[in-house]
Design an enzyme around this catalytic site. Structure first.
Site, short mmCIF file in Angstrom:
data_model
loop_
_atom_site.label_atom_id
_atom_site.label_comp_id
_atom_site.label_asym_id
_atom_site.label_seq_id
_atom_site.Cartn_x
_atom_site.Cartn_y
_atom_site.Cartn_z
N ARG A 235 31.98 39.78 49.42
CA ARG A 235 32.93 39.17 48.50
C ARG A 235 34.31 39.76 48.78
NH1 ARG A 235 35.18 40.61 43.40
NH2 ARG A 235 35.41 38.90 41.93
N LEU A 236 35.22 38.95 49.30
CA LEU A 236 36.56 39.43 49.63
C LEU A 236 37.41 39.39 48.36
CD1 LEU A 236 37.23 37.82 53.12
CD2 LEU A 236 35.89 39.83 52.51
N ASP A 237 37.47 40.54 47.70
CA ASP A 237 38.13 40.63 46.40
C ASP A 237 39.64 40.51 46.55
OD1 ASP A 237 38.28 41.47 43.49
OD2 ASP A 237 39.39 43.11 44.43
N ALA A 238 40.24 39.65 45.71
CA ALA A 238 41.70 39.50 45.62
C ALA A 238 42.33 39.26 46.99
CB ALA A 238 42.31 40.73 44.95
N VAL A 239 41.61 38.62 47.88
CA VAL A 239 42.07 38.49 49.26
C VAL A 239 43.33 37.63 49.37
CG1 VAL A 239 40.63 36.47 49.79
CG2 VAL A 239 41.27 38.07 51.62
#
Length: 579
Positions: A235-239
């Site tokens: 999960r690429l957080d705040a990407v």
């Protein structure tokens, strides 16, 4: 399938788009070679795999949502999953389980360690052995109390260029879009003088400088390490905030998209069974762009679904939800929507900009506040504050309508879950929805953070007692939810990429049909989203009455001598053709 040379050429193209004039040709060549070092020396890459099915169901939880005084929380989580959800849940998303300094894990101090209060890497590996595990790659920022940041402040390479700093006289921040109200820049003293650091979220969360290729390499190293621990979904957080450019919004810039494409390219060579999910809480059309041309994120969070679905059920009108459904394109091959209606964060309002009117949003906010919810704000480019998200447990968000609370809360809540589970895409199920957890005012008051209202913690004995109490709310919700999960897992028509067509049944009945990829199975999904009984003539849903149809939930058969379905308030009907 592509050759090793094609892999090299693809990486070269990614680097050219990302770094352009920031690197010379020798630096670009070196970066390509460093990235290739993570990939196996195979001759081909990019094999097409079946990455999900109708049995793909993901539970979202913190590592310490369920605790037991006698063991590490990650072990308690594993035993709870095995005892209560084995053969129902296929994937588990454990929210940040690393050492952290704030934001319930999203200010990471050490990306290579497990928070010792939760357990060890062996506990993560044990969960990953029996469930497909999703972990957060908190790629945009890190903690201001980390060893990396200490070295930055002491001007120690390579960390002295790991964080994004700006020259306030040259860098124009007037158009920057962000989800917080605190000042964007933080002043820090270093041996080379005062520097202004970029803080999208808080002054404890310092944004990384991806214009430095060493930062990109560090995160590829982190991904490779996570793979070695059994993690397969990232999960690429705040990407969306990853790349910054003067005079722009600094949100969803082309370089950000290209970094994601580069990560996907590398994963296709290193671990082709792995999946990237982008977390971008932004307006709907912008969010869709993270699919790229089928070459970017495997999955995107369907951020518009939670506010639209809550609005539908508290107003008793599905018009806006239906309009949005009609506008959504089918996911491209090898991509899927990630559907959810509750999470550790609030119910976002940015994703319904342009989908709900300002008056509708105001009414929704007032309704959530009347049910005990809180509202968080963001600062717009002109400096004004605007509602950003509604913070409330979903079971409380649906305990009534715009007219107030009523006795239909559980039915309304299960109706919402049944909609989410049947839609095109992969369902993401917040653990507190499974457990029927209400607003946590004690945690809210203790932390003074609005999101804490929906981040409760259960003791294992207490939740076991609550789930076993047959006359209680938690038992009723858990058992009904489990039954929905069991049915969904059996049906090919609920494959994340099975065909979906929206039905037009007025504003009181929300409906769509799904058809399996092999075109053998078809399920009509009907939902009474109102407080009134509804009659649905079978002729209006255009089913073939020469066949026999079975409601998977009630086991009632419908044949040509039936002319209608009578639905009670918030009743769900999953009508399947009997071959």
């Amino acid at each position: 399938m592509k050759t090793q040379q094609q892999l090299i050429d693809t990486i070269d193209r990614h680097i050219e788009v990302i770094y352009g004039d920031l690197l010379n040709q020798q630096e670009k060549f070196t970066l390509t070679q460093n990235l290739l070092a993570f990939t196996p020396s195979t001759t081909t890459f990019g094999a097409s795999l079946s990455l999900w099915s109708e049995k793909t169901l993901m539970m979202i939880t913190y590592g310490d949502t369920i605790i037991d005084t006698n063991e590490h929380p990650l072990r308690t989580l594993k035993s709870f999953l095995d005892a209560r959800l084995q053969n129902l849940i296929s994937h588990v998303h454990i929210l940040p389980f690393f050492p952290y300094s704030s934001d319930d894990g999203f200010a990471v101090k050490d990306f290579y360690s497990v928070d010792e209060r939760l357990g060890q890497w062996q506990d993560i590996q044990a969960i990953a052995k029996d469930y497909d595990l999703m972990a957060d790659l908190v790629i945009n920022h890190g903690s201001s109390t980390s060893e990396w940041f200490d070295k930055f402040q002491n001007d120690e390479p390579p960390y002295n260029n790991y964080y994004f700093t700006v020259d306030t006289k040259q860098f124009d921040i007037s158009a920057v879009t962000r989800p917080r109200t605190n000042p964007l820049l933080k002043q820090v003293n270093t041996p080379k003088g005062t520097k202004h650091l970029w803080c999208t979220f808080s002054h404890d969360q310092i944004d990384f400088n991806f214009q430095n290729p060493e930062v990109l390499l560090e995160f590829i190293r982190i991904i490779n390490f996570y793979l070695s621990q059994g993690i397969r979904v990232f999960r690429l957080d705040a990407v969306g905030f990853l790349w910054k450019a003067s005079g722009t919004t600094c949100l969803s810039l082309p370089q950000t998209h290209e970094v994601i494409r580069l990560i996907r390219t590398l994963l296709s060579a290193i671990s082709p069974e792995s999946v990237i999910i982008t977390e971008t809480n932004i307006p709907n059309q912008e969010n869709l762009s993270y699919f790229g041309n089928g070459n970017e994120a495997h999955c995107i969070y369907n951020f518009s679904l939670p506010p639209l679905l809550v609005n539908t059920l508290v107003t008793g009108n599905c018009t806006y939800l239906k309009q949005w459904m009609l506008s959504m394109p089918p996911a491209q091959p090898e991509t899927a929507y990630f559907n959810f209606i509750a999470s550790h964060d609030g119910i976002g309002l940015r994703p319904v900009e342009g989908l709900l009117s300002d008056n509708d949003i105001d009414q929704l906010i007032k309704t959530m506040e009347s049910f005990g919810g809180k509202i968080s704000y963001r600062t717009t480019a002109d400096g004004t504050e605007k509602p950003y998200e509604m913070n409330i447990a979903l079971v409380d968000a649906l305990k009534g309508t715009t007219k107030g609370e009523d006795d239909w809360g559980i039915s309304r809540f299960i109706c919402a879950q049944a909609i989410m589970l049947a839609l095109e895409g992969i369902p993401g199920i917040y653990i507190h929805s499974l457990l029927g957890t209400s607003n946590d005012y004690d945690k809210l008051n203790k932390t003074q953070h609005n999101r804490a209202i929906n981040r409760s913690q259960w003791h294992r004995n207490d939740i076991d007692d609550a789930l076993d109490a047959t006359d209680g709310k938690h038992h009723k919700i858990f058992q009904q939810y489990k039954r929905l999960l069991y049915i969904r897992r059996q049906e090919k028509a609920f494959h994340p990429n099975a065909k979906q067509v929206t039905l037009h049944l007025g504003s009181d009945i929300f409906g769509f049909w799904r058809e399996s990829i092999d075109e053998e199975d078809m399920i009509y999904c009907l939902y009474n989203i109102s407080l009134r009984n509804q009659v649905v003539p079978l002729s209006t849903i255009n089913i073939n009455l020469e066949e026999t149809w079975l409601d998977l939930l009630t086991q009632k058969h419908y044949k040509k001598d039936n002319d209608c379905i009578v639905m009670s308030p918030y009743q769900v009907v999953w009508l399947k053709n009997q071959i």
